[in-house]
Every structure is written in structure tokens, then in C-alpha cells.
Scaffold this motif. Structure first.
Motif, PDB file in Angstrom:
ATOM      1  N   PRO A   1       0.818  -1.215   0.000  1.00 55.79           N
ATOM      2  CA  PRO A   1       0.000   0.000   0.000  1.00 55.79           C
ATOM      3  C   PRO A   1       0.851   1.266   0.000  1.00 55.79           C
ATOM      4  O   PRO A   1       1.850   1.352   0.713  1.00 55.79           O
TER       5      PRO A   1
ATOM      6  N   TYR B   1      -2.595  -1.957  -8.286  1.00 59.05           N
ATOM      7  CA  TYR B   1      -2.663  -3.112  -7.382  1.00 59.05           C
ATOM      8  C   TYR B   1      -2.548  -4.383  -8.214  1.00 59.05           C
ATOM      9  O   TYR B   1      -3.054  -4.462  -9.337  1.00 59.05           O
TER      10      TYR B   1
ATOM     11  N   GLY C   1     -10.429   1.052   4.604  1.00 58.81           N
ATOM     12  CA  GLY C   1      -9.545   0.288   3.735  1.00 58.81           C
ATOM     13  C   GLY C   1      -8.683   1.249   2.927  1.00 58.81           C
ATOM     14  O   GLY C   1      -8.730   2.461   3.128  1.00 58.81           O
TER      15      GLY C   1
ATOM     16  N   ILE D   1      -7.572   1.252  -3.965  1.00 61.27           N
ATOM     17  CA  ILE D   1      -6.539   0.824  -4.912  1.00 61.27           C
ATOM     18  C   ILE D   1      -6.998   0.961  -6.362  1.00 61.27           C
ATOM     19  O   ILE D   1      -6.343   0.468  -7.270  1.00 61.27           O
TER      20      ILE D   1
ATOM     21  N   GLU E   1     -13.730 -11.569  -0.411  1.00 59.88           N
ATOM     22  CA  GLU E   1     -12.490 -12.025  -1.046  1.00 59.88           C
ATOM     23  C   GLU E   1     -12.431 -11.520  -2.487  1.00 59.88           C
ATOM     24  O   GLU E   1     -13.422 -11.570  -3.218  1.00 59.88           O
ATOM     25  N   ILE E   2     -11.251 -11.054  -2.910  1.00 63.69           N
ATOM     26  CA  ILE E   2     -11.061 -10.515  -4.255  1.00 63.69           C
ATOM     27  C   ILE E   2     -10.685 -11.640  -5.214  1.00 63.69           C
ATOM     28  O   ILE E   2      -9.731 -12.381  -4.968  1.00 63.69           O
TER      29      ILE E   2
ATOM     30  N   ASP F   1      -6.515 -11.731  -1.038  1.00 62.24           N
ATOM     31  CA  ASP F   1      -6.727 -10.440  -0.385  1.00 62.24           C
ATOM     32  C   ASP F   1      -8.211 -10.208  -0.144  1.00 62.24           C
ATOM     33  O   ASP F   1      -9.071 -10.774  -0.831  1.00 62.24           O
TER      34      ASP F   1
ATOM     35  N   GLY G   1     -11.303  -7.241   0.301  1.00 60.61           N
ATOM     36  CA  GLY G   1     -11.611  -5.873  -0.096  1.00 60.61           C
ATOM     37  C   GLY G   1     -13.081  -5.703  -0.400  1.00 60.61           C
ATOM     38  O   GLY G   1     -13.905  -6.608  -0.167  1.00 60.61           O
TER      39      GLY G   1
ATOM     40  N   TRP H   1     -11.300  -1.393  -2.902  1.00 65.56           N
ATOM     41  CA  TRP H   1     -10.654  -1.005  -1.647  1.00 65.56           C
ATOM     42  C   TRP H   1     -10.036  -2.246  -1.012  1.00 65.56           C
ATOM     43  O   TRP H   1     -10.678  -3.294  -0.929  1.00 65.56           O
ATOM     44  N   PHE H   2      -8.790  -2.120  -0.590  1.00 65.50           N
ATOM     45  CA  PHE H   2      -8.040  -3.229   0.003  1.00 65.50           C
ATOM     46  C   PHE H   2      -8.151  -3.172   1.521  1.00 65.50           C
ATOM     47  O   PHE H   2      -7.919  -2.128   2.140  1.00 65.50           O
ATOM     48  N   CYS H   3      -8.506  -4.309   2.139  1.00 62.57           N
ATOM     49  CA  CYS H   3      -8.695  -4.353   3.591  1.00 62.57           C
ATOM     50  C   CYS H   3      -7.719  -5.289   4.301  1.00 62.57           C
ATOM     51  O   CYS H   3      -7.778  -5.434   5.518  1.00 62.57           O
TER      52      CYS H   3
ATOM     53  N   ARG I   1      -4.818  -8.989   3.946  1.00 63.48           N
ATOM     54  CA  ARG I   1      -4.732 -10.359   3.477  1.00 63.48           C
ATOM     55  C   ARG I   1      -5.791 -11.221   4.155  1.00 63.48           C
ATOM     56  O   ARG I   1      -6.104 -11.019   5.341  1.00 63.48           O
TER      57      ARG I   1
END
Length: 549
Positions: A295, A318, A347, A350, A385-386, A423, A425, A434-436, A438
Motif C-alpha cells: 500500500p 494493485y 480500507g 486501490i 475475497e477478491i 486479499d 476488499g 478497496w483493500f482491507c 490479506r
């Protein structure tokens, strides 16, 4: 000037070494490499042509798995393009993962050929069992080694066109190992089609023209720069241990050669920004900055922005070794988002999916998912989950069927595979990801599930905190854990009862972290060697478990 004419004429090939041949025809006297040695595109193409013949005469052919342990530089680029031209499969491993991890990786790899500097060959001599399958050994140095040929003494060809291997899009073109910073290192399979699509999309997404002067701080992207027709400056730094870089030397590279674009991890950008600000340095030529690998926080963007022109773009894409880029966004939008200091508690934004890549958010599970019809996409702003699918997403891992089972989802309707990024998000109403944190780092408690990025953002608000890390300890029979926040303080500050009380109150002031009562102070966090930013939370959790009653 974008190279639209270049890539239109090149659209009928898959083997990416043809980019080099085309560039050598278009601008033969233009430097492909500017520093530390100057090599024109014509010279580079001639060397690749000769080395392709030499490597082929040594027994390397299409499909030969070839371990390459050569630092970024002229020999590295010549070797990789030559191996790809032959149709061999170059294998690249990050030495920063450590000797023990490398030996484990190599035991499974069973390389058929090994090209490396003399120091790398010492590992072969010390651990001969892991090289039992290796029948071709070549050194780039002048030191003679037993059963090892010298790269410079291989027979080449002159004035004869070496015929490029006609790759199919599904052919294995390379194996790039993950760094091991987010789990055991795995060999990511790059197909010929994936590699070509990745080169094309980076050119398009970041607006890269053929007149760019690229600062190379990461070998793979240096290969892309040559395919894009750029002139590359190899940064004066140890790319295996970038945290040790001397910012004065790298900034001198930029100023001396008028670099117009660069890639750098957030740690690299931060070091350059700190030094540049202190020395009041301005980088007028730099127009495109790409930062990924971890990040990129607001303070880094704000600090680096002051060093470059107003019209420069800082991209923070990302992705992962398995899929890059997945999303992209520039600092101009990010700084608007983060004008609200509490935004990180939602978050890290990204960016937007890079078309035509597909991105979905699905329910969180640690179990394998055999088919896409077994999952339901989550609604807007719900954390899950992404998963991704697209033309530059890896089809799988080398000799890791267990990893494929856990990371791939088959869409039986289209016969395509989705990749689970590992990851967590969410996607907002504007389509931004948006990344939150692992998935393996989430902490499931009796009160609910805590995600690392939002939880840590609460404690990072304290002015004495440089960073924090959420870990879970002492799982009971149900799998629930006790959340612990580890705190790294800024230089000059020390743990006190008053500070501890302030941090507990800060945690209780947010609905995200209310109830977290265990806070530990640690001078330094264990981090990955490549980016110096990804925290080894598993190690931190073991440390914390010994200190929490």
C-alpha cells in the motif's frame, strides 16, 4: 508519442522477443540501455541473436526450464530475451527470500539448465542434490568452474537471422517465483500470451511512449521497458535488497539522464522523497511514477509529489505476481479521497479495474472453490475475497497442484479460470476497489471479524505511532482468536503508561477496534526484504503470544 504504429505491425506475433527485433529495425541507433553501459537497440538485438545461437548450441531448446541467477544489467536482459527467443523457459527467483527458502524452491523446480554468476554456482556446488536434474551449467563470470561453460565462450553466429520460436499463446514462457512475503514462495507460470498481454496493457494503461527514459529498479519491468522501446537507466541500487538503497545515487541517476518514468516500491519512493525534501531537490524530467508491491500511503504521495512537476502522474496499481495490474488509480484522486484522515478505516483505495480484467468480491472462505456457480458476488461496499479473471492472469503454479486447488475457480460456462488473490476488499458505488488486508491475516473473534488495514488505521492516527499491526493469538477449539495490536513508535518516543492508556482509548473510540485491550510495543517489525513494507504477521503473532497473558 505512443507506439500505436509499432504495435499494430507487431500484433501477429506471440513471442515477446520480437518486440526487440522490431525496435532494432525502427530505431537501431537509439540506446536500449543508457547506464551503466550504453547499448543501442541494434547492438542489443545482435547480442541476443548471437546468444540465442550459443545457448541453443549448448543444448537449451524450446521448453528447457532454465534457472537464471544474474543481477539486472546488460547480461541479464540479453539472457532473458535470448531464452525467450529460443522458446526456453527462464525461471527467476528472488534471492532476497533467503538461502533456506531458495533451496526448498529449487528442490521442487528441478531445473534443466542453470545460468548464473560464479557466486550463484557456489550454491550448486554446496547443494548438489537439488541440481541433479541440471544437465547444462553456464557461468557469466571469468572464473572457471567444474562442468560449467562460460557464457562468453559459447559459439554464436554473425549476420545470420536466428529464427524466433513460434510460440503459441498457451505455451509456458517463464516461471516467476513469488517473494514468499505473503506465504511460501510459489512458481507462477507465465504463458506467452499472458506475457505479451501484460507488456501491451502496461504501455496502454500508463501511457508509455517510445521516447521514455526509464529508471529500472525492478528487473521484470526493465524487460517491459525494452519491449516498449524505451531507453533504460539501471538504478544504482541492490535490487535484491532495495531497503539498502542510497537515495543520493538513485536521484543522481534520474538527474544525470533526465529519466521521464520510474517504478519504485513505496519504500523506494519514501526514501527518495525524504532525501529529496531534505536536500531541496527537484526532478523536472520525471513525468510517470508507478508504485506497487505494498500500500502507498498518503504521506508518501504528498512528499514525492513535491519533487516532481505538477503534470506528473503517480500511479499506484494493485496486483500480484499472478496478475498485474489488476487496478489502477493516480495520486490526484487518492489525495482527494484521503483529505479525510479517517478514510483508511474503510480500507485503502486501490483504484479501478484495468479493462478488460474482471474483478469480483465473493464471500470469505478458506476452503477450495471448485466452480464459479458455487459462489455469489457480494453487494457494493461489503468486504469479501477478491477474485480476478483476464488475459494477463496466470493459469497456475508450477508443480503446485495444492496451490492451484486453493487459488483457482473454474467457470464451466466459459471454460475460464478465476484467480483468488488471497486479499480482502470491497467495491464502492463508483466501481473502485478497496483493500482491507490479506485473507490469512484476518482475526476472527467472538465479537466478529477484524481486518488488518481498517483496524490498524485507528491506532495509526496517534501522532507517536509509525505503524501498527493486528495479529491474532491463542486460538481455542472453535478457531476464535484474541486480537492484539503491536505498535512501532516513531524515533524519539518510548512506551509509557500514559501512551498505553491513550492507545486503548483511541481503540475504544472506534466501532472497528472497540474492545481490543492487548497492546504491545515493538521497536522493529519483521518485514519482507523486497519491499520492506509487508509485515511478517505470522512471526509477529508468535512473538506476541509469548507476551500476552
Amino acid at each position: 508519442m505512443l507506439q500505436t504504429d509499432h504495435y499494430t505491425t507487431a500484433s501477429d506475433f506471440i513471442n515477446v522477443s520480437e518486440y526487440l527485433r522490431i525496435n532494432a529495425e525502427r530505431f537501431p541507433d537509439k540506446p536500449a540501455l543508457l547506464y551503466p553501459v550504453r547499448v543501442t537497440y541494434r547492438e542489443l538485438e545482435e547480442k541476443v541473436n548471437n546468444f540465442s545461437a550459443g545457448l541453443s548450441s549448448s543444448g537449451i531448446k524450446a521448453g528447457t526450464r532454465t534457472l537464471v541467477m544474474v543481477p539486472a544489467g546488460t547480461d541479464f536482459f540479453i539472457l532473458i530475451f535470448s531464452l525467450i527467443r529460443i522458446g526456453a523457459v527462464p525461471v527467476m527467483i528472488d534471492p532476497g527470500m533467503g538461502l533456506k527458502a531458495m533451496i526448498s524452491v529449487l528442490s521442487d523446480l528441478e531445473p534443466e539448465a542453470f545460468i548464473g554468476i560464479p557466486k550463484a554456482h557456489l550454491m550448486r556446488l554446496i547443494n548438489p542434490n537439488i541440481f541433479r536434474s541440471t544437465r547444462i551449467m553456464i557461468t557469466t563470470g571469468k572464473i572457471s568452474l567444474i562442468r560449467t561453460a562460460s557464457l562468453n565462450n559459447l559459439p554464436g553466429i554473425s549476420n545470420i537471422h536466428y529464427v524466433t520460436h513460434p510460440a503459441d499463446a498457451a505455451d509456458m514462457a517463464a516461471i516467476f517465483y513469488t517473494s514468499g512475503s505473503t506465504g511460501p514462495a510459489k512458481g507462477v507460470i507465465y504463458t506467452a500470451g499472458m506475457l505479451k498481454n501484460q507488456i501491451d496493457i502496461t504501455r496502454k494503461q500508463f501511457g508509455i511512449g517510445s521516447d521514455e527514459i526509464d529508471l529500472c529498479t525492478f528487473p521484470l519491468l526493465g524487460l517491459f521497458a525494452i519491449c516498449h522501446g524505451n531507453s533504460s537507466v539501471i538504478a544504482d541500487m541492490d535490487m535484491v535488497h532495495p531497503a539498502k538503497l542510497d537515495p543520493a545515487k538513485v536521484i543522481k541517476n534520474i538527474l544525470d539522464f533526465g529519466c521521464t518514468q520510474m517504478f519504485g516500491s513505496p519504500m523506494v519512493l519514501n526514501k527518495l522523497a525524504e532525501y529529496g525534501t531534505r536536500m531541496q531537490i527537484y526532478l523536472p524530467s520525471l513525468r510517470k511514477i508507478i508504485s506497487a508491491g505494498a500500500p502507498v500511503h498518503r504521506n508518501i504521495l504528498e512528499s514525492f509529489r513535491k519533487l516532481v512537476p505538477d503534470d506528473a502522474e503517480i500511479h499506484t496499481p494493485y496486483g500480484a505476481t499472478e496478475a498485474l495490474p489488476v487496478t489502477d488509480i493516480t495520486d490526484s484522486e487518492l489525495l482527494l479521497i484521503y483529505s479525510d484522515q479517517h478514510k483508511y478505516e474503510e480500507g485503502i483505495c486501490i483504484g479501478y479495474p484495468v479493462e478488460p480484467l474482471d474483478v469480483k468480491i465473493i464471500g470469505i472462505t478458506d476452503d477450495p472453490i471448485s466452480a464459479l456457480h458455487n459462489v455469489t458476488p457480494l453487494p457494493v461496499n461489503e468486504v469479501g475475497e477478491i477474485i480476478v479473471k483476464g488475459p494477463w492472469v496466470s493459469p497456475g503454479y508450477f508443480k503446485r497442484n495444492d496451490a492451484d486447488i486453493n487459488s483457482k475457480i473454474r467457470d464451466f460456462t466459459t471454460n475460464e479460470k478465476w484467480h483468488r488473490m488471497g486479499d480482502l476488499g470491497k467495491i464502492d458505488a463508483r466501481g473502485r476497489l478497496w483493500f482491507c488486508g490479506r485473507k490469512s491475516h484476518r482475526v476472527i473473534t467472538s465479537e466478529g471479524t477484524l481486518f488488518t488495514i481498517p483496524s490498524e488505521a485507528v491506532f495509526n492516527r496517534h501522532p507517536h505511532v509509525v505503524r501498527s499491526a493486528l495479529v491474532g493469538i491463542k486460538p481455542d477449539g472453535s478457531g476464535l482468536k484474541k486480537p492484539v495490536i503491536c505498535i512501532q513508535l516513531k524515533p524519539g518516543f518510548h512506551p509509557t503508561k500514559k501512551l498505553l492508556k491513550e492507545l486503548i482509548e483511541l481503540g475504544n473510540s472506534s466501532g472497528i477496534t472497540k474492545g481490543i485491550s492487548d497492546i504491545l510495543f515493538k521497536k522493529d517489525f519483521p518485514v519482507d526484504p523486497r519491499h520492506n513494507a509487508k509485515i511478517f504477521r505470522e512471526k509477529l503473532a508468535l512473538w506476541a503470544a509469548k507476551r500476552v497473558k
